[in-house]
Design a protein around this motif. Structure first.
Motif, PDB file in Angstrom:
ATOM      1  N   VAL A 129     -10.979 -15.872 -17.541  1.00 18.75           N
ATOM      2  CA  VAL A 129     -10.996 -15.131 -16.271  1.00 18.75           C
ATOM      3  C   VAL A 129     -11.481 -13.704 -16.474  1.00 18.75           C
ATOM      4  O   VAL A 129     -12.211 -13.152 -15.635  1.00 18.75           O
ATOM      5  N   ILE A 130     -11.122 -13.088 -17.588  1.00 16.33           N
ATOM      6  CA  ILE A 130     -11.424 -11.670 -17.800  1.00 16.33           C
ATOM      7  C   ILE A 130     -12.799 -11.471 -18.403  1.00 16.33           C
ATOM      8  O   ILE A 130     -13.556 -10.593 -17.981  1.00 16.33           O
ATOM      9  N   GLU A 131     -13.185 -12.269 -19.380  1.00 19.77           N
ATOM     10  CA  GLU A 131     -14.411 -12.047 -20.126  1.00 19.77           C
ATOM     11  C   GLU A 131     -15.573 -12.856 -19.545  1.00 19.77           C
ATOM     12  O   GLU A 131     -15.400 -13.658 -18.629  1.00 19.77           O
ATOM     13  N   GLY A 132     -16.775 -12.629 -20.128  1.00 17.89           N
ATOM     14  CA  GLY A 132     -17.965 -13.321 -19.667  1.00 17.89           C
ATOM     15  C   GLY A 132     -18.049 -14.752 -20.166  1.00 17.89           C
ATOM     16  O   GLY A 132     -17.254 -15.203 -21.007  1.00 17.89           O
ATOM     17  N   ALA A 133     -19.036 -15.473 -19.655  1.00 17.52           N
ATOM     18  CA  ALA A 133     -19.163 -16.896 -19.963  1.00 17.52           C
ATOM     19  C   ALA A 133     -19.494 -17.141 -21.427  1.00 17.52           C
ATOM     20  O   ALA A 133     -18.981 -18.096 -22.038  1.00 17.52           O
ATOM     21  N   GLN A 134     -20.352 -16.302 -22.044  1.00 20.45           N
ATOM     22  CA  GLN A 134     -20.746 -16.537 -23.428  1.00 20.45           C
ATOM     23  C   GLN A 134     -19.560 -16.403 -24.381  1.00 20.45           C
ATOM     24  O   GLN A 134     -19.376 -17.220 -25.292  1.00 20.45           O
ATOM     25  N   LEU A 135     -18.739 -15.383 -24.167  1.00 16.79           N
ATOM     26  CA  LEU A 135     -17.564 -15.215 -25.016  1.00 16.79           C
ATOM     27  C   LEU A 135     -16.595 -16.372 -24.808  1.00 16.79           C
ATOM     28  O   LEU A 135     -15.965 -16.864 -25.762  1.00 16.79           O
ATOM     29  N   THR A 136     -16.460 -16.845 -23.579  1.00 14.84           N
ATOM     30  CA  THR A 136     -15.576 -17.981 -23.298  1.00 14.84           C
ATOM     31  C   THR A 136     -16.054 -19.239 -23.995  1.00 14.84           C
ATOM     32  O   THR A 136     -15.258 -20.039 -24.504  1.00 14.84           O
ATOM     33  N   ALA A 168     -13.407 -23.782 -18.166  1.00 15.29           N
ATOM     34  CA  ALA A 168     -14.341 -23.859 -17.037  1.00 15.29           C
ATOM     35  C   ALA A 168     -13.713 -23.308 -15.769  1.00 15.29           C
ATOM     36  O   ALA A 168     -14.353 -22.564 -15.007  1.00 15.29           O
ATOM     37  N   LEU A 169     -12.461 -23.661 -15.515  1.00 20.19           N
ATOM     38  CA  LEU A 169     -11.788 -23.126 -14.329  1.00 20.19           C
ATOM     39  C   LEU A 169     -11.651 -21.599 -14.397  1.00 20.19           C
ATOM     40  O   LEU A 169     -11.860 -20.898 -13.401  1.00 20.19           O
ATOM     41  N   GLY A 170     -11.306 -21.112 -15.579  1.00 22.27           N
ATOM     42  CA  GLY A 170     -11.218 -19.656 -15.731  1.00 22.27           C
ATOM     43  C   GLY A 170     -12.549 -18.970 -15.514  1.00 22.27           C
ATOM     44  O   GLY A 170     -12.622 -17.896 -14.894  1.00 22.27           O
ATOM     45  N   ASP A 171     -13.638 -19.594 -16.020  1.00 23.15           N
ATOM     46  CA  ASP A 171     -14.958 -18.996 -15.828  1.00 23.15           C
ATOM     47  C   ASP A 171     -15.368 -19.022 -14.358  1.00 23.15           C
ATOM     48  O   ASP A 171     -15.995 -18.086 -13.862  1.00 23.15           O
ATOM     49  N   ILE A 172     -15.006 -20.073 -13.650  1.00 25.37           N
ATOM     50  CA  ILE A 172     -15.300 -20.128 -12.209  1.00 25.37           C
ATOM     51  C   ILE A 172     -14.584 -18.998 -11.475  1.00 25.37           C
ATOM     52  O   ILE A 172     -15.162 -18.318 -10.618  1.00 25.37           O
ATOM     53  N   VAL A 173     -13.319 -18.797 -11.803  1.00 23.66           N
ATOM     54  CA  VAL A 173     -12.576 -17.694 -11.184  1.00 23.66           C
ATOM     55  C   VAL A 173     -13.203 -16.350 -11.531  1.00 23.66           C
ATOM     56  O   VAL A 173     -13.331 -15.455 -10.682  1.00 23.66           O
ATOM     57  N   SER A 174     -13.636 -16.205 -12.813  1.00 27.66           N
ATOM     58  CA  SER A 174     -14.256 -14.941 -13.231  1.00 27.66           C
ATOM     59  C   SER A 174     -15.538 -14.680 -12.457  1.00 27.66           C
ATOM     60  O   SER A 174     -15.775 -13.564 -11.977  1.00 27.66           O
ATOM     61  N   ARG A 175     -16.387 -15.697 -12.329  1.00 25.66           N
ATOM     62  CA  ARG A 175     -17.636 -15.515 -11.585  1.00 25.66           C
ATOM     63  C   ARG A 175     -17.364 -15.192 -10.120  1.00 25.66           C
ATOM     64  O   ARG A 175     -18.064 -14.373  -9.515  1.00 25.66           O
ATOM     65  N   ARG A 176     -16.383 -15.830  -9.554  1.00 25.65           N
ATOM     66  CA  ARG A 176     -16.046 -15.552  -8.153  1.00 25.65           C
ATOM     67  C   ARG A 176     -15.576 -14.108  -7.974  1.00 25.65           C
ATOM     68  O   ARG A 176     -15.963 -13.424  -7.024  1.00 25.65           O
TER      69      ARG A 176
END
Length: 436
Positions: A129-136, A168-176
């Protein structure tokens, strides 16, 4: 911030370096009031989970007490750290994925205790949720290594799918969240631009009204005064000279009006390129007041090196290039720099203050003598304009007095305008400019 473009080695490994060993910036502590109550309760709950983990390890594994304490603390510590340092929390949780497999019993389905599994899933989700997609992506890929190393073959793929789903769910929340932040920023910029356009439109409307009303009447005054000797016969030389003076004053007022209209219509606060009146034009201003019938006495003292009553020197080279001339860079015939009142702004302030004071004296005390004094006192200039009171002073501040006061305060100076005995006195103190 994610980048768009060709993937380079630095772009690919940069998030990995941040994940494994780069120093992490501590995130600010939560400021919501509810966290005042949630933090103590959360710490108390984690302490209870740590004790429960210790009891579980003692009952199910043959471990020394030291290792029981280490594994119990390591199971809950990443959860505590993840609030402000999610990357560090993942590092701790990743190390514990290897240490947590010590001496598992055959009756355990997983080599890790339940608290450790749930805690690591929470840390991974927080990181996504906090960091970018590449780090995730890097964090998820590395987290799968101990899963396939230590988990039974039947459970490894299920655990891997769970880790990928959480990430994936965390990255979706981060992008949103980032999209909402960008939209809010764009909306704020739009509001600022809308407010700026509203100010410009209002300034344009004021300029249009001033041009249509004031400039029109001033032009008619100038035209009628100039053509009066031709339209009305038998005028004496004195009357013709007086009409010529009226026409000249109207033309000067029109010039100032055009300069003001240019400033109002400008989309940005551009410096006017036309020459501005300054302290050296005070003699011309006083001469014009005398020509209008105002009895003015003018004295200046302590103005060593100041060219009083003479036109300011002009830089011909700058004039040819169409650049504005700054009198602070001019010198006299002997090569000494002519001191100014802090530059063109202060010179203009001195001129306008005397101009407004003379206009007020002519308006409120017609026929009364006016005294203008200018004194240089080392680091400042004192201007004093006084005229007899012909009627009791009325309370209130007009636009002219307010404008004079604002001009003085902008230069860190002072201005007072009030009755003093049987006179009305305007006093202004303006700082001198440096002699650099």
């Amino acid at each position: 911030m994610e980048t768009i473009g060709p993937v380079t080695r630095r772009n690919a490994t940069g998030p990995l370096r941040r994940l494994l060993w780069s120093r992490e910036t501590v995130r600010p502590a939560p400021r919501a009031r509810i966290w005042v109550y949630l933090l103590p309760l959360g710490l108390l709950a984690l302490a209870g989970l740590g004790l429960a983990t210790g009891a579980y390890l003692t009952d199910n594994r043959q471990l020394d007490d030291v290792w029981v304490v280490i594994l119990s603390i390591g199971s809950v510590l990443p959860i505590v750290v993840t609030l402000r340092r999610p990357v560090l929390a993942w590092r701790l949780g990743f190390v514990m994925l290897f240490l947590g497999t010590l001496e598992p019993s055959v009756k355990e389905s997983w080599p890790w205790n339940t608290v450790q599994i749930l805690g690591f899933l929470l840390v991974l989700g927080r990181l996504a949720v906090i960091e970018g997609a590449q780090l995730t992506v890097w964090a998820t890929a590395l987290s799968l290594v101990p899963v396939f190393l230590y988990a039974p073959a039947a459970n490894a793929w299920g655990a891997a799918l769970l880790l990928v789903a959480i990430a994936a769910l965390g990255d979706i929340v981060s992008r949103r969240r980032r999209t909402q932040a960008l939209l809010a920023e764009k909306e704020e910029l739009t509001e600022l631009e809308r407010a700026r356009r509203a100010v410009l439109e209002e300034r344009t409307r004021i300029a249009r009204e001033m041009h249509d009303v004031v400039a029109h009447h001033m032009s008619m005054i100038a035209v009628r005064a100039e053509t009066a000797p031709y339209r009305v016969g038998g005028l004496s030389p004195a009357a013709q000279e007086e009409l010529a003076g009226i026409a000249g004053s109207a033309r000067e007022a029109l010039t100032d009006m055009r300069r003001l209209l240019g400033v109002l219509r400008a989309e940005q606060d551009e410096a006017p390129r036309a020459p501005q009146p300054g302290f050296a034009e005070l003699d011309d201003l006083i001469a014009a007041a005398r020509a209008a019938g105002v009895e003015v006495s003018y004295s200046a003292s302590g103005l060593t090196g100041q060219v009083v009553g003479a036109a300011r020197p002009v830089d011909e080279s700058a004039g040819e290039r169409g650049q504005p001339v700054d009198n602070e860079t001019q010198h006299d015939a002997e090569g000494h720099r002519l001191p100014t009142l802090g530059g063109a702004a202060a010179e203009l302030a001195a001129y306008r203050i005397v101009q407004e004071a003379l206009a007020n004296a002519a308006r409120h005390a017609p026929g009364s003598p006016v005294t203008v004094e200018a004194r240089g006192l080392g680091d400042r200039l004192e201007l004093t304009v006084r005229n007899p009171l012909t009627a009791p002073a009325t309370p209130g501040r007009g636009h002219g007095l307010e404008g004079m006061r604002e001009r003085a305060e902008l230069l860190d100076g002072t201005l007072s305008a009030a009755p003093d005995g049987d006179h009305f006195v305007v006093r202004a103190v303006l700082p001198w400019g440096g002699d650099e």
